[in-house]
Design an enzyme around this catalytic site. Sequence first.
Site, short mmCIF file in Angstrom:
data_model
loop_
_atom_site.label_atom_id
_atom_site.label_comp_id
_atom_site.label_asym_id
_atom_site.label_seq_id
_atom_site.Cartn_x
_atom_site.Cartn_y
_atom_site.Cartn_z
N HIS A 325 0.81 -1.22 0.00
CA HIS A 325 0.00 0.00 0.00
C HIS A 325 0.84 1.26 0.00
CE1 HIS A 325 -3.13 -2.86 1.12
NE2 HIS A 325 -3.99 -1.97 0.65
N GLY A 326 2.06 1.18 0.45
CA GLY A 326 2.87 2.40 0.45
C GLY A 326 4.21 2.17 1.11
#
Lengths: 472, 334
Positions: A325-326
């Site tokens: 996700h990041g």
Amino acid sequence: MLFNSTTFVLFFAVVWLLYQPPLAWRWRKLLLLVASYVFYAAWSPPFVLLLWISTGVDWFVGRALGRATGRGARRALLGISLGVNLGMLGYFKYGGFLLDNLTLALRGLGVAYQPPGADIVLPVGISFYTFQTLSYTIEVHQGRERPWGSFLDFALYVTFFPQLVAGPIVRAHDFLPQCLQPRAPCGRTLGWGLTLFVVGLFEKTVLADVWLAPHAERLFDAAQAPDGASAWLGALAFAGQIYGDFAGYSTCAIGVAMCLGFALPDNFHAPYAALGFSDFWRRWHISLSTWLRDYVYIGLGGNRGGWSATQRNLMITMVLGGLWHGASWTFVVWGALHGLLLILERILRRALPPSPLWSSPVVRLYGILLTFVAVVSTWVFFRAPSLSRAVEIVAAMVGLRSGVALLDAADQLVILTITAAMVGGHLWMRERTLEEVFSSLRPSVRIAVLSGLLVAVLSTPGVDRAFLYFQF
Amino acid sequence: MPSSTSSSDALGRAPELPWGRLWLLGLAIALGILGGAEGLWRSRGHRPVVDDGPGLWSASWRRVSEPGALVLLGASRIQVGLDLDRIHDALGLQPVMLAIDASSPRPILEALAHDGSFHGRVLCSVTAETLVPGPKDRRPADWLARHRRAPLDAPLNRWASIQLQQRLVLASYGASLHRIVYTLLRRGTLPEPSYLYTRADRERSTDFSRVPDLEIVRRGYVDRLKGAPWAWTPATWLEATEPVQAWAQAIEERGGSVLFVRLPTSGALRALEDARAPRDRFWDRFAERSPAPAVHLDDLGGSYHLPDDSHVDRADRAGLTDVVIRLVADHLQP
């Protein structure tokens, strides 16, 4: 090009009209491919090159895998696909993060190292299309999929604009067979596709952007420590925002694809009515969770190596899922928390004796609400700009620290009302599909629902907020 | 085959309904409701307003390098204080409003300084608080970052949005369901027409007669300023303004010109500003050091009616604009 933009509406209208004449299926697919590149280039034309690299490499690797027989050669070919796709993802998404952490680690060792400013721009949707195209080569490598014969079909599979930048992550065996026969959208699929598009826009532009995002921002981006009520309500607002934003995008994508006669997989199914964390991951971002299960968890050995190895594999999978996700430690912690919750659930399932009590409605409802509260708590790490801010908010949530009230009575009433409606809606939809529900409505109610959604969407002024999942 | 989420039956699940009739009726009812709401708002005195925000700001930013541009930086005081048409008529320049409500011009000035192709005129409205780093840097930095990340189709979307907002009350936030619900919850009434009016070029004007209690607004400014951390000494403050001076110098060295102005404030707000940063120890020292001219409007005489102690009433806008026109003519390159 955002779904909730004038340009997308114009773009889609033009593509849809050009797609209608009864030309050869090959030309209509080519139109969709060109339209998909135009759609992607609207963000940044140079990044189309990355799409071409990903498409080209996996196409040729797939073909070569079809011919290769030696184990070593097949592994080398898979390595090329993994290297190129994960290499691109690693450079663009994790390059800055790795450099920052290396600098910090060296500083800890007393080495003063100042790397040159990397300033890497993340190409939109790279996490989605690299995972999508990787699934194809992994399947071909494992012999579960045969190399596809048409490059045009394959390029369209990688690039199909409705799901290109934020999913659902579509598997080759779901999409490519749809390219064999001309897709003929009819009144039924067009009507339902447009309805899904409006439902998705409502979730995104009305619920997520206007009604919930400002409250979440007030909590997470504030300089002051929050009080307990603000911490909980801000976290609830973000839980609603992330659902509305991402499920909204997926619903729009499914609707747009349906208008063109293509089917995309469901990506959400009433996740806030999940009973337990395994159930949550069967309902939240389903296309990513099944990807991680099939290619990471099972790839690591799944549950074949005994209890401890299973839990280890689960934890690794969830941490990698968080990192997907990041590039930030907050996402790593979020993934690890979900890993822990899944392990805890498994321990409880083993420890608790079988009893009819577990299937009683009250206990199940209690379990659903407990799951929801835990999921909301983990969202704090997902959204917080830093670990220290996340800890500050969680401390306020559990009463260890108190700060200022960041949300007034009106904000609180709005958040609680929307949350109650959302959780209630998910409970009601738990075992139903949207199609079943919409079909079962009386005609007058159907018209009222559709016009209500249209009024809400059309009367909501645009807010400059991109879809959250574009950044992943 | 792994059990991924199969989509094979998704098309088959699409309900078999009289979709043509459903959509026609649904659209007709929706448009009827929206048309009725538009009429209702207009009958209550609302008029179309353009929503200010990062998108509209971005459209202005794209004009900074146009020939004859006069770039206006600062916060709400300059945004509501100047009549852009009057400036254009008097000087023949094209005002480009880049001021951002409740924020500092520092990040924007820095961006202009670092843009090697920019050599235009900049009028920068500042205060002691906005000349040094602080939380007011955040919003302009964010808007600038959003502009740089904006997709290629953003200008077309903005154009369409501006066209709608200039024509329909319902197209702006002031008449949205969100504002209705919040006004009902907080005040028990429907929203009144806003005292702020924004144009597509980001010029804003104020009609303070629409503000029910100005004392609350005045107190709000004072409370916000009191709540903002202020630990500067004259020496540390002056040192912290050095980047601003360097950015102005960089623009001037490329043939551009910069003028700093301190716009008037009054009442309790002014008293607090002076107590925190006495003019002789802060502003005057900055003006001495600055490579670009820095003018305090107190020095030019004139009195302005500032109903909320911070912003000129629209009735006094022409007077303030004329003073600024003279300053621009005197200090910025022709």
